[in-house]
Design a protein around this motif. Sequence first.
Motif, PDB file in Angstrom:
ATOM      1  N   ASP A 267      17.268  61.664  27.600  1.00 52.00           N
ATOM      2  CA  ASP A 267      17.147  61.060  28.923  1.00 52.00           C
ATOM      3  C   ASP A 267      17.316  62.149  29.971  1.00 52.00           C
ATOM      4  OD1 ASP A 267      17.246  58.425  30.637  1.00 52.00           O
ATOM      5  OD2 ASP A 267      18.875  59.684  31.364  1.00 52.00           O
ATOM      6  N   THR A 268      16.306  62.362  30.795  1.00 49.93           N
ATOM      7  CA  THR A 268      16.385  63.468  31.742  1.00 49.93           C
ATOM      8  C   THR A 268      17.397  63.207  32.851  1.00 49.93           C
ATOM      9  OG1 THR A 268      14.406  62.542  32.812  1.00 49.93           O
ATOM     10  CG2 THR A 268      14.101  64.439  31.351  1.00 49.93           C
ATOM     11  N   GLY A 269      17.739  61.946  33.102  1.00 49.13           N
ATOM     12  CA  GLY A 269      18.807  61.675  34.056  1.00 49.13           C
ATOM     13  C   GLY A 269      20.126  62.264  33.579  1.00 49.13           C
ATOM     14  N   LEU A 270      20.419  62.109  32.289  1.00 47.77           N
ATOM     15  CA  LEU A 270      21.638  62.685  31.727  1.00 47.77           C
ATOM     16  C   LEU A 270      21.546  64.208  31.672  1.00 47.77           C
ATOM     17  CD1 LEU A 270      22.396  60.154  28.837  1.00 47.77           C
ATOM     18  CD2 LEU A 270      23.185  60.129  31.222  1.00 47.77           C
ATOM     19  N   LEU A 271      20.355  64.721  31.390  1.00 50.09           N
ATOM     20  CA  LEU A 271      20.148  66.170  31.421  1.00 50.09           C
ATOM     21  C   LEU A 271      20.461  66.720  32.802  1.00 50.09           C
ATOM     22  CD1 LEU A 271      18.968  68.870  30.312  1.00 50.09           C
ATOM     23  CD2 LEU A 271      16.727  68.047  31.075  1.00 50.09           C
ATOM     24  N   HIS A 272      19.902  66.103  33.840  1.00 51.64           N
ATOM     25  CA  HIS A 272      20.111  66.597  35.202  1.00 51.64           C
ATOM     26  C   HIS A 272      21.561  66.433  35.645  1.00 51.64           C
ATOM     27  CE1 HIS A 272      15.573  65.641  35.749  1.00 51.64           C
ATOM     28  NE2 HIS A 272      15.769  66.816  35.166  1.00 51.64           N
ATOM     29  N   ALA A 273      22.212  65.368  35.189  1.00 45.40           N
ATOM     30  CA  ALA A 273      23.636  65.190  35.523  1.00 45.40           C
ATOM     31  C   ALA A 273      24.459  66.332  34.957  1.00 45.40           C
ATOM     32  CB  ALA A 273      24.137  63.846  34.995  1.00 45.40           C
ATOM     33  N   SER A 274      24.128  66.770  33.745  1.00 45.72           N
ATOM     34  CA  SER A 274      24.868  67.865  33.124  1.00 45.72           C
ATOM     35  C   SER A 274      24.568  69.201  33.775  1.00 45.72           C
ATOM     36  CB  SER A 274      24.540  67.933  31.632  1.00 45.72           C
ATOM     37  OG  SER A 274      25.019  66.787  30.955  1.00 45.72           O
ATOM     38  N   LEU A 275      23.358  69.343  34.318  1.00 44.58           N
ATOM     39  CA  LEU A 275      22.971  70.601  34.967  1.00 44.58           C
ATOM     40  C   LEU A 275      23.310  70.620  36.450  1.00 44.58           C
ATOM     41  CD1 LEU A 275      19.465  71.161  33.317  1.00 44.58           C
ATOM     42  CD2 LEU A 275      21.646  72.193  32.668  1.00 44.58           C
ATOM     43  N   GLY A 276      23.841  69.523  36.984  1.00 47.24           N
ATOM     44  CA  GLY A 276      24.209  69.469  38.393  1.00 47.24           C
ATOM     45  C   GLY A 276      23.025  69.311  39.333  1.00 47.24           C
ATOM     46  N   ILE A 277      21.928  68.733  38.845  1.00 45.92           N
ATOM     47  CA  ILE A 277      20.729  68.520  39.668  1.00 45.92           C
ATOM     48  C   ILE A 277      20.780  67.105  40.230  1.00 45.92           C
ATOM     49  CG2 ILE A 277      18.214  68.398  39.666  1.00 45.92           C
ATOM     50  CD1 ILE A 277      18.274  70.432  37.341  1.00 45.92           C
ATOM     51  N   GLU A 278      20.908  67.002  41.552  1.00 43.50           N
ATOM     52  CA  GLU A 278      21.081  65.688  42.186  1.00 43.50           C
ATOM     53  C   GLU A 278      19.805  65.144  42.799  1.00 43.50           C
ATOM     54  OE1 GLU A 278      23.414  63.987  46.093  1.00 43.50           O
ATOM     55  OE2 GLU A 278      24.518  65.319  44.742  1.00 43.50           O
ATOM     56  N   THR A 279      18.942  65.991  43.328  1.00 44.33           N
ATOM     57  CA  THR A 279      17.774  65.547  44.070  1.00 44.33           C
ATOM     58  C   THR A 279      16.494  66.158  43.506  1.00 44.33           C
ATOM     59  OG1 THR A 279      17.788  67.359  45.665  1.00 44.33           O
ATOM     60  CG2 THR A 279      19.199  65.452  46.158  1.00 44.33           C
ATOM     61  N   SER A 280      15.362  65.579  43.901  1.00 49.99           N
ATOM     62  CA  SER A 280      14.077  66.130  43.489  1.00 49.99           C
ATOM     63  C   SER A 280      13.862  67.526  44.055  1.00 49.99           C
ATOM     64  CB  SER A 280      12.940  65.209  43.944  1.00 49.99           C
ATOM     65  OG  SER A 280      12.954  64.009  43.216  1.00 49.99           O
ATOM     66  N   THR A 281      14.360  67.762  45.256  1.00 59.08           N
ATOM     67  CA  THR A 281      14.244  69.095  45.854  1.00 59.08           C
ATOM     68  C   THR A 281      14.967  70.124  44.996  1.00 59.08           C
ATOM     69  OG1 THR A 281      14.079  68.165  48.078  1.00 59.08           O
ATOM     70  CG2 THR A 281      14.741  70.474  47.902  1.00 59.08           C
ATOM     71  N   GLN A 282      16.155  69.785  44.540  1.00 56.93           N
ATOM     72  CA  GLN A 282      16.901  70.689  43.669  1.00 56.93           C
ATOM     73  C   GLN A 282      16.180  70.895  42.340  1.00 56.93           C
ATOM     74  OE1 GLN A 282      20.779  68.950  43.348  1.00 56.93           O
ATOM     75  NE2 GLN A 282      21.339  69.388  45.478  1.00 56.93           N
ATOM     76  N   LEU A 283      15.583  69.839  41.808  1.00 52.09           N
ATOM     77  CA  LEU A 283      14.851  69.965  40.545  1.00 52.09           C
ATOM     78  C   LEU A 283      13.658  70.891  40.696  1.00 52.09           C
ATOM     79  CD1 LEU A 283      14.334  69.203  37.617  1.00 52.09           C
ATOM     80  CD2 LEU A 283      13.172  67.134  38.414  1.00 52.09           C
ATOM     81  N   ARG A 284      12.918  70.759  41.802  1.00 55.09           N
ATOM     82  CA  ARG A 284      11.750  71.624  42.013  1.00 55.09           C
ATOM     83  C   ARG A 284      12.137  73.096  42.087  1.00 55.09           C
ATOM     84  NH1 ARG A 284       9.900  67.272  45.372  1.00 55.09           N
ATOM     85  NH2 ARG A 284      10.925  68.169  47.199  1.00 55.09           N
ATOM     86  N   ALA A 285      13.354  73.372  42.585  1.00 56.32           N
ATOM     87  CA  ALA A 285      13.792  74.751  42.767  1.00 56.32           C
ATOM     88  C   ALA A 285      14.533  75.310  41.557  1.00 56.32           C
ATOM     89  CB  ALA A 285      14.687  74.848  44.007  1.00 56.32           C
ATOM     90  N   ASN A 286      14.795  74.470  40.566  1.00 56.96           N
ATOM     91  CA  ASN A 286      15.624  74.879  39.437  1.00 56.96           C
ATOM     92  C   ASN A 286      14.763  75.461  38.320  1.00 56.96           C
ATOM     93  OD1 ASN A 286      17.400  74.626  36.959  1.00 56.96           O
ATOM     94  ND2 ASN A 286      18.790  73.830  38.523  1.00 56.96           N
ATOM     95  N   GLN A 287      15.235  76.538  37.715  1.00 59.17           N
ATOM     96  CA  GLN A 287      14.483  77.172  36.630  1.00 59.17           C
ATOM     97  C   GLN A 287      14.377  76.275  35.399  1.00 59.17           C
ATOM     98  OE1 GLN A 287      16.540  80.739  35.530  1.00 59.17           O
ATOM     99  NE2 GLN A 287      18.333  79.679  34.736  1.00 59.17           N
ATOM    100  N   ALA A 288      15.168  75.207  35.357  1.00 60.98           N
ATOM    101  CA  ALA A 288      15.132  74.294  34.215  1.00 60.98           C
ATOM    102  C   ALA A 288      14.009  73.271  34.313  1.00 60.98           C
ATOM    103  CB  ALA A 288      16.468  73.558  34.089  1.00 60.98           C
ATOM    104  N   ILE A 289      13.195  73.309  35.382  1.00 60.78           N
ATOM    105  CA  ILE A 289      12.207  72.260  35.589  1.00 60.78           C
ATOM    106  C   ILE A 289      11.177  72.200  34.462  1.00 60.78           C
ATOM    107  CG2 ILE A 289      10.746  73.714  37.067  1.00 60.78           C
ATOM    108  CD1 ILE A 289      10.038  71.155  38.632  1.00 60.78           C
ATOM    109  N   GLY A 290      10.771  73.343  33.927  1.00 59.23           N
ATOM    110  CA  GLY A 290       9.794  73.339  32.847  1.00 59.23           C
ATOM    111  C   GLY A 290      10.320  72.643  31.610  1.00 59.23           C
ATOM    112  N   GLY A 291      11.544  72.997  31.199  1.00 62.52           N
ATOM    113  CA  GLY A 291      12.151  72.343  30.049  1.00 62.52           C
ATOM    114  C   GLY A 291      12.434  70.883  30.311  1.00 62.52           C
ATOM    115  N   SER A 292      12.781  70.553  31.552  1.00 63.68           N
ATOM    116  CA  SER A 292      13.042  69.169  31.912  1.00 63.68           C
ATOM    117  C   SER A 292      11.786  68.328  31.757  1.00 63.68           C
ATOM    118  CB  SER A 292      13.560  69.086  33.352  1.00 63.68           C
ATOM    119  OG  SER A 292      13.632  67.744  33.782  1.00 63.68           O
TER     120      SER A 292
END
Length: 404
Positions: A267-292
């Motif tokens: 579940d990518t919601g749980l993935l992002h919670a563990s990585l500290g990604i709260e918003t779509s803006t943060q996800l777009r800027a995070n190097q983990a976006i490809g794996g996500s």
Amino acid sequence: MMRRESAFIQLDAAVERSDVTILRGLPRVGRSSFLEDWKNRRADAMRCLVEDVRLEAGIFILDHVDARAIDQIIGIVRTAEDTKSRTRLVVAPSDLVTAERLRTTLPGVVGSVEIAPLRIEELAIEIGQQQLAAGPVEAAPLTAIPAPAQAADPNRHWLRGGFPGSLLAHDDQDSLIWRRGMLDGLLARDYTEWGVERAFPMGDMFRWLANQNSAELNENSCGFAKRQELKSAVYVLELLGLVRRLPNYPAGSSASMDRNQKLFVRDTGLLHASLGIETSTQLRANQAIGGSFESYATEALILAAGGRCGAQFYRELGDNGEDEIDLILDFPSQKGRLVAIEFKVGPNQKAKRGFYNGCAALNIEDRFVVHSGDAADLGEAVHRLDLKSAVARIAGKRGLRAAL
């Protein structure tokens, strides 16, 4: 409650095959609501307590079952076998111990159906929306989305995951808090029965795995856990439904078993919670976006196949570097047909040479790219599909119409 049509079909089939069907699923995923909806669709099913089960033809639904009921359930099953009564049980265990003891004590009798977090096509069913994108890369700002439409927005689905409590939270901050609280409670449970010491930091382990998401897992690379501790923890997380492991192609071979597996947080919601990604803006800027996105799309396509395919990846050292296929789905009922899939963030990205080399090595002609945009491009020999279209294609390959 949002409808889960695929799970309805799977449960209908399971109760015909097995005397006991275990309904698996993470906490707060919506099993009780699902069971109520499923019961209302059938005339032969009723919810009851274990002591109220009657030895007669019918389906008896036992919700929130814990270890205290295991012996009673086993007794019911064995008596039903002796009397040849067509008594069938649908059991929703409240913990992992209960589920595993029933499964191992009654081999050949117990089947299972998983209630996974809500899927992108299930959101489309509920709201009647025909055009769903697959991620936040090309999306409008979340602030422009009216509150009643939150659950319909696929940007939120990728970001927040498929748990109703997270998906329908008032805002991204509340959603993140919800997911972290759910994870903290789940990972604090006692898993000593599976070799995980009570003091072992399961929360740290899950965060460490989240940072390895979509990569091959080296069981000797964790600095705070021994190899056997890591293996036990990953096994528990897989039983719970938090992570998924993919073998290297061909699965089951000696060569594959000797190599590292690829690991995903399901579940990518749980993935992002563990990585500290709260918003779509943060996800777009995070190097983990490809794996996500790879994790998000991999899970969606595996579930779209309805349990009728195997899932693997392919990675070999070729003449010009690594030849790699992100996901291979194999369909045994279709004479071992293989489907090769490449994942890309952004609608204009194309597969690299290593993907074509891998397909050539395995003689795979059925292949396509899944991108994070909102429209399919069928103008090239290798189609580039949005996730919605890819889900529909895979669902079609098992003879079922996609719920879109």
